[in-house]
Design an enzyme around this catalytic site. Structure first.
Site, PDB file in Angstrom:
ATOM      1  N   THR A  34     -13.988  -1.253   6.044  1.00 14.31           N
ATOM      2  CA  THR A  34     -12.795  -2.001   6.461  1.00 14.31           C
ATOM      3  C   THR A  34     -11.602  -1.107   6.768  1.00 14.31           C
ATOM      4  O   THR A  34     -10.648  -1.547   7.407  1.00 14.31           O
ATOM      5  CB  THR A  34     -12.374  -3.004   5.371  1.00 14.31           C
ATOM      6  OG1 THR A  34     -12.021  -2.277   4.177  1.00 14.31           O
ATOM      7  CG2 THR A  34     -13.491  -3.985   5.075  1.00 14.31           C
ATOM      8  N   CYS A  38      -7.474  -0.271  -1.901  1.00 13.00           N
ATOM      9  CA  CYS A  38      -7.095  -1.323  -2.857  1.00 13.00           C
ATOM     10  C   CYS A  38      -6.867  -0.728  -4.240  1.00 13.00           C
ATOM     11  O   CYS A  38      -7.289   0.393  -4.540  1.00 13.00           O
ATOM     12  CB  CYS A  38      -8.189  -2.382  -2.975  1.00 13.00           C
ATOM     13  SG  CYS A  38      -8.689  -3.146  -1.428  1.00 13.00           S
ATOM     14  N   CYS A  42      -8.329  -5.538  -7.420  1.00 16.57           N
ATOM     15  CA  CYS A  42      -8.200  -6.381  -6.224  1.00 16.57           C
ATOM     16  C   CYS A  42      -9.085  -7.624  -6.360  1.00 16.57           C
ATOM     17  O   CYS A  42     -10.278  -7.517  -6.699  1.00 16.57           O
ATOM     18  CB  CYS A  42      -8.605  -5.601  -4.984  1.00 16.57           C
ATOM     19  SG  CYS A  42      -8.382  -6.532  -3.435  1.00 16.57           S
ATOM     20  N   CYS A  69      -4.179  -2.663   1.313  1.00 18.09           N
ATOM     21  CA  CYS A  69      -4.686  -4.029   1.275  1.00 18.09           C
ATOM     22  C   CYS A  69      -3.516  -5.014   1.228  1.00 18.09           C
ATOM     23  O   CYS A  69      -2.568  -4.827   0.462  1.00 18.09           O
ATOM     24  CB  CYS A  69      -5.575  -4.212   0.038  1.00 18.09           C
ATOM     25  SG  CYS A  69      -6.163  -5.900  -0.227  1.00 18.09           S
ATOM     26  N   CYS A  72      -4.045  -7.292  -2.540  1.00 18.21           N
ATOM     27  CA  CYS A  72      -3.707  -6.766  -3.867  1.00 18.21           C
ATOM     28  C   CYS A  72      -2.481  -5.858  -3.861  1.00 18.21           C
ATOM     29  O   CYS A  72      -1.959  -5.516  -4.921  1.00 18.21           O
ATOM     30  CB  CYS A  72      -4.891  -6.019  -4.466  1.00 18.21           C
ATOM     31  SG  CYS A  72      -5.273  -4.434  -3.673  1.00 18.21           S
ATOM     32  N   ASP A 475      12.181  11.808 -40.673  1.00 19.44           N
ATOM     33  CA  ASP A 475      13.021  10.633 -40.483  1.00 19.44           C
ATOM     34  C   ASP A 475      12.918   9.714 -41.711  1.00 19.44           C
ATOM     35  O   ASP A 475      11.824   9.447 -42.215  1.00 19.44           O
ATOM     36  CB  ASP A 475      12.570   9.883 -39.230  1.00 19.44           C
ATOM     37  CG  ASP A 475      13.419   8.663 -38.944  1.00 19.44           C
ATOM     38  OD1 ASP A 475      14.485   8.817 -38.337  1.00 19.44           O
ATOM     39  OD2 ASP A 475      12.995   7.554 -39.353  1.00 19.44           O
TER      40      ASP A 475
END
Length: 525
Positions: A34, A38, A42, A69, A72, A475
């Site tokens: 694609t 992502c 996602c 993307c 997402c 402390d």
């Protein structure tokens, strides 16, 4: 979790298939079929393993030709915890890039702050992140541009200027390349103003009156143009990795707030910010799945820096699951972790400011330390205008404090010497505590100053330098908690026991402090 997780292919594939949000920001998934990258969580159907390629940064994905993307929005995921747990060259460089140094000073300025050549910095960033400093800064500019396009009504030219682009053309080209949409198309996807509140959580902007108190405070870089006359307010959502326990985080900031600089108002911690191009005022309020951030800026070019510093102050890029899992291995700490998991370390937006306040707080109560700091703020801080509340000043710079008369300080002579020596070192650059600092070198230089013992150095290391392994065995609150829990109470024995908590001892401090009734452990009513 180990650095370089993105090289462990099997582990990355498991994280993507389980849609585990804990890994968001640790690595990015690029999908070959694609051309999109992502975050691991996602919500779309996971691609086949053979179509996944993993990268350590969004910039590396972009350099490889992948675009973000739209579902997402990987550019909005929390940052990698790596840059807050390490102090090596790459981690320091990433903190500086997040602080906008490359945009303001270029790669030579970045290298100069780190004390390395530009070639060394570029080589190490490429080796670990797959992208050099310019690509990493470009990815950050793209993220800022998208935020401004979607959340304001600024003209595209103003957005380009505010995001740090050199030209509108570079802004347009980058947005198209990274998001596969033009800036105008990005804005068109945002719900209309009349139904935006119900339809989506996108931030909004509204102009505020110009300040009434004279010149804008801050130190703009040389050669920059004047900022816009009127401040702008943005409503933002700051993501974090769950769980997050806000009690000690906001309780600490509110209980130690310096009048005029900080306040708790209407369920939010508010404070002034000294930024490269001007001043800012931020309000931060905890929500179940994000931190609500209302940010007013005198100059929008400071947006990225302001967000970065607020995230750092609230420790929002931490990995609470990794921290808590380690601390649970101690059977005496485990019940504290299970009772209120996800405690963060409250840090600071200004390292020099915190060091000054740490000295003011030596051997006095919280109330007395606030009083001392408030006097310095009123006498030496830059005035700002806050139409919404009671904030009046920026905390004074070391240079401003260096001009004060030591006799005017209401403290013992030895502590005056400690205070003035620290101020002189900060003002002349002999001591650097910024995000670029080497933690061990900074510790050594602090210990060499008169009046600086282990407690002062370690509290500065924990809250200013950001060392997640800083520990405070001397402390009083820690020793009391140790006695109640059955832990060793002497500093040497407690330090030996705490070796099992490394590298997260600063978080153990938060859990131990939380056993007391001090206001720092509770959200204000």
């Amino acid at each position: 979790m180990l650095n370089g997780m993105y090289t462990d292919r099997e582990r990355c594939v498991r994280a993507v298939r389980s849609k585990d949000a804990r890994f968001d920001g640790w690595f990015f998934t690029a999908v070959l079929t694609t051309g999109i990258y992502c975050r691991p969580s996602c919500p779309v159907m996971a691609p086949k393993p053979e179509n996944m390629v993993f990268h350590a940064s969004a910039a590396a994905c972009q350099q490889a030709g992948f675009r973000a993307c739209k579902r997402c929005r990987p550019d909005t995921s929390p940052g990698s915890p790596e840059w807050n747990r390490r102090a090596d060259l790459v981690a320091r460089a990433m903190r500086l890039i997040a602080d906008g140094v490359v945009d303001r000073e270029g790669v030579p300025g970045l290298a100069g702050r780190l004390g390395y050549s530009t070639r060394q910095v570029e080589r190490q960033l490429l080796a670990e992140l797959g992208a050099g400093p310019l690509a990493l800064a470009r990815a950050q500019r793209a993220q800022t541009a998208r935020l401004l396009v979607e959340s304001t009504e600024l003209t595209m030219a103003d957005v380009a200027f505010a995001a740090g682009f050199a030209s509108v053309r570079a802004f347009n080209d980058t947005v198209r390349e990274v998001f596969a949409l033009s800036p105008t198309e990005l804005r068109a996807r945002v719900p209309k103003r009349d139904d935006a509140a119900a339809a989506a959580p996108h931030p909004r902007t509204s102009p505020l009156p110009p300040p009434r108190t004279g010149p804008t405070p801050g130190t703009p870089p040389a050669g920059t143009t004047a900022p816009p006359a009127a401040p702008v307010t943005l409503q933002l959502r700051l993501p974090f990795r769950a769980p997050l326990n806000p009690d000690n985080l906001f309780g600490h900031l509110a209980a130690t707030a310096v009048p005029g600089v900080e306040e708790w108002r209407d369920g939010a911690y508010r404070r002034t910010l000294r930024l490269p191009y001007g001043y800012g005022i931020v309000g931060l309020a905890p929500r179940p799945d994000h931190i609500a951030c209302r940010l007013t800026l005198a100059d929008l070019r400071d947006l990225t820096v302001a967000i970065s510093r607020c995230r750092r102050m609230l420790d929002l890029d931490a990995d609470p699951v990794a921290v808590d899992d380690r601390l649970r291995t101690d059977p005496l700490l485990a019940p504290l972790v299970d009772k209120a998991p996800g405690r963060r370390v409250p840090r600071t937006v200004d390292e020099a400011e915190f060091a000054v306040r740490a000295v003011l707080g030596q051997q006095v109560s919280t109330a007395a330390a606030r009083t001392h700091a408030a006097r310095l703020v009123a006498a030496h801080g830059d005035a700002v205008d806050d139409p919404e509340g009671g904030l009046t000043h920026l905390f004074p710079t070391p240079e401003a404090l260096a001009a004060l008369d030591p006799a005017s300080l209401a403290m013992p002579r030895t502590r005056r010497t400690t205070f003035t020596t620290l101020i002189a070192q900060l003002a002349d650059g002999g001591l650097r505590l910024g995000v670029e600092s080497d933690w061990e070198q900074a510790r050594a230089r602090l210990l060499a100053l008169p009046g600086f013992g282990p407690w002062t150095v370690d509290v500065i290391a924990m809250r200013a330098l950001g060392d997640p392994d800083a520990f405070l065995p001397t402390d009083l609150g820690i020793r009391r908690a140790a006695e109640e829990l059955g832990l060793p109470s002497t500093p040497a024995a407690l330090t030996a026991r705490a070796a099992a908590w490394r590298p997260w001892r600063a978080y153990a401090v938060q859990y131990l402090w939380a056993t007391g009734s001090h206001p720092i452990n509770h959200l204000p009513a």
